[in-house]
Each structure stands twice: as structure tokens, then as C-alpha cells.
Write a protein that holds these residues in place. Structure first.
Motif, PDB file in Angstrom:
ATOM      1  N   LYS A 132       0.134   9.770  -8.418  1.00 30.72           N
ATOM      2  CA  LYS A 132       1.304   9.054  -8.953  1.00 30.72           C
ATOM      3  C   LYS A 132       2.024   9.855 -10.041  1.00 30.72           C
ATOM      4  CE  LYS A 132      -1.419   5.534  -9.858  1.00 30.72           C
ATOM      5  NZ  LYS A 132      -1.713   5.400 -11.216  1.00 30.72           N
ATOM      6  N   ARG A 161       1.878   1.808 -12.658  1.00 32.01           N
ATOM      7  CA  ARG A 161       1.129   0.556 -12.447  1.00 32.01           C
ATOM      8  C   ARG A 161       1.804  -0.638 -13.118  1.00 32.01           C
ATOM      9  NH1 ARG A 161      -3.674   1.414 -10.162  1.00 32.01           N
ATOM     10  NH2 ARG A 161      -4.752   3.391 -10.427  1.00 32.01           N
ATOM     11  N   SER A 166      -3.146  -5.440 -10.853  1.00 27.96           N
ATOM     12  CA  SER A 166      -4.048  -6.556 -11.150  1.00 27.96           C
ATOM     13  C   SER A 166      -4.396  -7.332  -9.886  1.00 27.96           C
ATOM     14  CB  SER A 166      -3.416  -7.496 -12.185  1.00 27.96           C
ATOM     15  OG  SER A 166      -3.545  -6.949 -13.472  1.00 27.96           O
TER      16      SER A 166
END
Ligand code: TYD
Length: 208
Positions: free
Chosen positions: A18, A98, A103
Motif C-alpha cells: 500500500k 486503512r 476493522s
């Protein structure tokens, strides 16, 4: 009235690359004259970075799964209030490493906490959703291989079965929200991945 910025998030399992893509997208947007705010979760504010230390501390082996989910949500609430919302309202592009999808993947699926995780995050974010999410898809086995030899945090040290569940969570999210979540094979070349990201960004920017 000033135009709102776009909220762009990157998701993927540990070791999916990422960071490189975030840097490339930031450069690309800045070259086009857009102001960019770069951030990450858990973190992005002084308070959220402190919560991050508590969550990822390797010695906190006894941490309860619900406590973990609430700590991620608390860090996110502060981040949204202090950084993300003000930046978007000020017209900046926000790129975040993120967000809530992590989550859902790690706590709802990985820890098996289920639907409650979405509910606490709805509360934490006041319903803020990314405009687009780039999901770098990598098998759990490949992910583990890519992070071998690195210093691992409490979450990365989890068993393979946990990482498999996380991957299933991401796959389910992709199925549920195909318009927002753009899945890309993390094993493709850096250039190929970045071309897909740019193409989607061109589309989003052109319809503003
Ligand atoms: P980080 O070092 O930022 O991981 P990465 O470089 O892979 O993004 O550590 C964050 C860890 O926390 C990572 O293993 C994923 C996990 N995580 C959750 O479990 N839930 C969340 O909501 C977030 C944001 C991260």
C-alpha cells in the motif's frame, strides 16, 4: 462554496504494498494541482498515535477482542474529527492508509466479532465513508512471506487462520460494495497497479 475534497483509502493485508501506491498517488495528484493530506490508521493525530501504541504493543497479549475493536474505533473517531473532516471540508484530497474496512476485515472477520463492528464504527465516524477504496489483494500465504524478517506488531504476529479470515472479510466487502471498492492484485507490477488507480481517479475527478 468550496468543493469538498475526495476521501481515498487504501486497504489490504499486511505486506500488500500500500505504501508505495499511496506515495505514487500523492505525487500524481499534487502534479495536477490538488492539495493532499496523507494519513494512516490507527494514527494520524497525537491521541490516535498513542492509542496505536497501546493496540500494537506486542506485550499486550491479553487484550480482549472487543477492547481492541473499540480502541481502533476511538483512534478513528479522533482522526475523523481532527484531521479527515476538516481537510475534506477545506477542499483537500485525503489519502488514508486503512480506514473502517480494516476493522471489518480484522475485527469483524479476523476476531469474529461480526456486525457490531460496523455499528461502533458508524458511531465513531459519524457515518463518514470513503469516496473510493483501493484494495490490494494478496493471499494470506504471500502476505506472510512478504513480511517475514520484518519487525512484526501484535496483529501481524497472529496465526495463519486469523489472516485467512481477514482475507475472507475483504473479499466479502468487495462483493458488497463493488462501486466503492476497487480490488487489484497486489502481485501485479507497481506500474500496472498504479495505472488502475489513476484510471479510476481520472473518472472520479472528471465527474466533479
Ligand atoms: P500497520 O503497521 O499500520 O500495518 P500496515 O503497514 O500493514 O498497514 O499496523 C496496523 C495493524 O493494525 C495492521 O496489522 C492491521 C491492523 N488494523 C486492524 O486490525 N484494525 C483496524 O481498524 C486498523 C486500522 C488496522
Amino acid at each position: 462554496m468550496k468543493q469538498q475534497g475526495l476521501f481515498i483509502t487504501f486497504e489490504g493485508t499486511d505486506g500488500s504494498g500500500k505504501t508505495t501506491q499511496i506515495r505514487l498517488l500523492q505525487e500524481w495528484l499534487q502534479q495536477r494541482g490538488y492539495r493532499c493530506v496523507l494519513s494512516r490508521e490507527p494514527g494520524g493525530t497525537v491521541i490516535s498515535e498513542k492509542i496505536r501504541e497501546i493496540i500494537l504493543d506486542k506485550s499486550h497479549r491479553e487484550m480482549d477482542a472487543r477492547a481492541e475493536a473499540l480502541l481502533y474505533a476511538a483512534a478513528r473517531a479522533q482522526h475523523v474529527a481532527q484531521v479527515i473532516r476538516p481537510a475534506l471540508e477545506g477542499g483537500s484530497m485525503v489519502i488514508c492508509d486503512r480506514f473502517t474496512d480494516s476493522s471489518i476485515a480484522y475485527q469483524a472477520y479476523g476476531r469474529g466479532l461480526g456486525e457490531d463492528v460496523a455499528a461502533i464504527n458508524e458511531f465513531a465516524t459519524g457515518g463518514l465513508k470513503p469516496d473510493v477504496t483501493f484494495f490490494l489483494r494478496l493471499s494470506p500465504e504471500m502476505g506472510q512471506r512478504r513480511i517475514e524478517g520484518r519487525q512484526q506488531d501484535r496483529i501481524e504476529m497472529e496465526k495463519m487462520e486469523f489472516h485467512r479470515q481477514v482475507c475472507l472479510g475483504y473479499e466479502e466487502l468487495e462483493r458488497r460494495e463493488p462501486k466503492r471498492i476497487i480490488g487489484i492484485e497486489a502481485s501485479d507490477s507497481i506500474e500496472a497497479i498504479s495505472a488502475v488507480i489513476r484510471q479510476r481517479m481520472e473518472e472520479l475527478l472528471s465527474c466533479r
